[in-house]
Design a protein around this motif. Structure first.
Motif, PDB file in Angstrom:
ATOM      1  N   GLY A   1       1.054  -1.366  -0.191  1.00 26.76           N
ATOM      2  CA  GLY A   1       0.031   0.050  -0.167  1.00 26.76           C
ATOM      3  C   GLY A   1       0.764   1.200  -0.151  1.00 26.76           C
ATOM      4  N   GLY A   2       0.402   2.207  -0.898  1.00 29.05           N
ATOM      5  CA  GLY A   2       1.518   3.429  -0.775  1.00 29.05           C
ATOM      6  C   GLY A   2       1.438   4.224   0.445  1.00 29.05           C
ATOM      7  N   ARG A   3       0.296   4.319   0.935  1.00 25.74           N
ATOM      8  CA  ARG A   3       0.367   5.162   2.350  1.00 25.74           C
ATOM      9  C   ARG A   3       0.968   4.429   3.401  1.00 25.74           C
ATOM     10  N   ASP A   4       0.870   3.117   3.343  1.00 26.06           N
ATOM     11  CA  ASP A   4       1.710   2.189   4.309  1.00 26.06           C
ATOM     12  C   ASP A   4       2.990   2.627   4.040  1.00 26.06           C
ATOM     13  N   GLU A   5       3.710   2.591   2.827  1.00 27.80           N
ATOM     14  CA  GLU A   5       5.083   2.583   2.474  1.00 27.80           C
ATOM     15  C   GLU A   5       5.557   3.831   2.935  1.00 27.80           C
ATOM     16  N   ILE A   6       4.792   4.795   2.784  1.00 28.49           N
ATOM     17  CA  ILE A   6       5.195   6.287   3.059  1.00 28.49           C
ATOM     18  C   ILE A   6       5.414   6.304   5.026  1.00 28.49           C
TER      19      ILE A   6
ATOM     20  N   ASP B   1      19.467  16.724   7.283  1.00 27.30           N
ATOM     21  CA  ASP B   1      19.660  15.697   6.469  1.00 27.30           C
ATOM     22  C   ASP B   1      18.570  15.323   5.636  1.00 27.30           C
ATOM     23  N   ILE B   2      17.454  15.472   6.219  1.00 27.66           N
ATOM     24  CA  ILE B   2      16.191  15.079   5.777  1.00 27.66           C
ATOM     25  C   ILE B   2      15.773  15.707   4.391  1.00 27.66           C
ATOM     26  N   ASN B   3      15.976  14.992   3.412  1.00 23.16           N
ATOM     27  CA  ASN B   3      15.525  15.638   2.184  1.00 23.16           C
ATOM     28  C   ASN B   3      14.503  14.655   1.236  1.00 23.16           C
ATOM     29  N   GLU B   4      14.463  14.949   0.144  1.00 18.07           N
ATOM     30  CA  GLU B   4      13.580  14.089  -0.932  1.00 18.07           C
ATOM     31  C   GLU B   4      14.479  12.578  -1.221  1.00 18.07           C
TER      32      GLU B   4
ATOM     33  N   ALA C   1       8.584   4.537   5.790  1.00 18.57           N
ATOM     34  CA  ALA C   1       9.663   5.043   5.195  1.00 18.57           C
ATOM     35  C   ALA C   1      10.087   6.253   6.643  1.00 18.57           C
ATOM     36  N   SER C   2       8.685   6.955   7.006  1.00 17.45           N
ATOM     37  CA  SER C   2       8.738   8.076   7.891  1.00 17.45           C
ATOM     38  C   SER C   2       9.278   7.561   9.197  1.00 17.45           C
ATOM     39  N   LYS C   3       8.727   6.340   9.546  1.00 20.59           N
ATOM     40  CA  LYS C   3       9.166   5.756  11.021  1.00 20.59           C
ATOM     41  C   LYS C   3      10.733   5.599  10.946  1.00 20.59           C
ATOM     42  N   ASN C   4      11.180   4.970   9.655  1.00 21.36           N
ATOM     43  CA  ASN C   4      12.723   4.626   9.998  1.00 21.36           C
ATOM     44  C   ASN C   4      13.674   5.862   9.764  1.00 21.36           C
TER      45      ASN C   4
ATOM     46  N   CYS D   1      13.571   9.119  -0.382  1.00 24.77           N
ATOM     47  CA  CYS D   1      13.590   7.965  -1.484  1.00 24.77           C
ATOM     48  C   CYS D   1      14.385   6.706  -1.050  1.00 24.77           C
ATOM     49  N   ASN D   2      15.469   6.894  -0.321  1.00 26.27           N
ATOM     50  CA  ASN D   2      16.182   5.879   0.079  1.00 26.27           C
ATOM     51  C   ASN D   2      15.642   4.958   1.053  1.00 26.27           C
ATOM     52  N   GLU D   3      14.411   5.430   1.532  1.00 20.14           N
ATOM     53  CA  GLU D   3      13.819   4.654   2.728  1.00 20.14           C
ATOM     54  C   GLU D   3      12.497   4.035   2.183  1.00 20.14           C
TER      55      GLU D   3
END
Length: 251
Positions: free
Chosen positions: A150-155, A175-178, A158-161, A182-184
């Protein structure tokens, strides 16, 4: 069939610019159930026939030098479907790889997945992980199955990581940028999607690759997934090549 402003002229779509092929094509494979119903067959028959289309389109994409092809095989919301249908879908990877692994290897196709494969039955996990291992050194098309995705789940994932790394002092707020985000993402090893194709006439994203589709071109076709063929793929790529991609800028 497609966006109203799009018009495929005659056989022009056969004359593709081979230097402007999408790097990553994503598919929402819709219409398996309706395809089967039209033939007075169970929905599961449509899913079975749909796997043949995956094979056909993957080989054609590989031939066209597409780098990656992602198919929306099972969403996080699909657990709401009848249990019998869900269980059947979980058995499809076995049928798919038993039928086509030799051919995929011969064509240098690499298998990968995004989503929560660990939520699938163990047999399904083993079959898919074996396919990933067998094809890991292949350098052709990356055939990516979005499975329990799921796209929302993926976001959120990534945010949790990123939050954990920030808390542990591994990164700083600045350090947080696009690129870091993307790397997460689960798709960190794939290029952003250039072209998203949804079959069966529905015109929505259904929680699919929400970040990665930011600047993708969309093609919606009334063709049901089991009927989607090389001809339809060529039409979609032709439409992609005849759109003006400005990425927010001006030309």
């Amino acid at each position: 069939m497609f966006f109203k402003k799009d018009k495929v002229e005659g056989n022009d779509y056969h004359n593709l610019d081979l230097d402007n092929i999408p790097k990553h094509i994503a598919f929402i494979m819709d219409g398996n159930g309706r395809w089967a119903k039209k033939r007075k067959m169970p929905r599961t028959y449509g899913h079975h026939e749909g796997t043949k289309t995956i094979r056909n389109i993957a080989l054609k994409c590989n031939e066209l030098k597409v780098e990656a092809m992602t198919v929306y095989a099972f969403s996080t919301e699909n657990f709401a479907r009848p249990e019998k249908e869900v269980q059947y879908i979980f058995k499809l990877p076995k049928d798919f790889f038993e039928a086509y692994m030799k051919e995929l290897m011969e064509n240098n196709v690499k298998i990968c997945t995004i989503g929560h494969l660990d939520m699938a039955p163990q047999e399904t996990q083993d079959i898919i992980n074996t396919a990933i291992e067998k094809t890991k050194d292949n350098t052709g098309l990356k055939l990516c199955f979005a499975f329990i995705y799921g796209g929302r789940d993926e976001i959120v994932h990534a945010s949790k990581n990123i939050a954990i790394k920030l808390k542990e002092g591994l990164i700083k707020e600045d350090d947080i940028n696009e690129q870091l985000f993307c790397n997460e993402l689960m798709t960190k090893d794939l290029p952003d999607v250039d072209l998203m194709i949804r079959t069966s006439g529905e015109q929505r994203l259904s929680n699919f690759l929400l970040w990665q589709l930011a600047y993708a071109e969309f093609v919606f076709t009334n063709v049901l997934w089991p009927d989607f063929n090389d001809e339809e793929l060529y039409k979609a790529i032709w439409l992609y090549q005849n759109r003006d991609r400005r990425f927010g800028g001006l030309k």
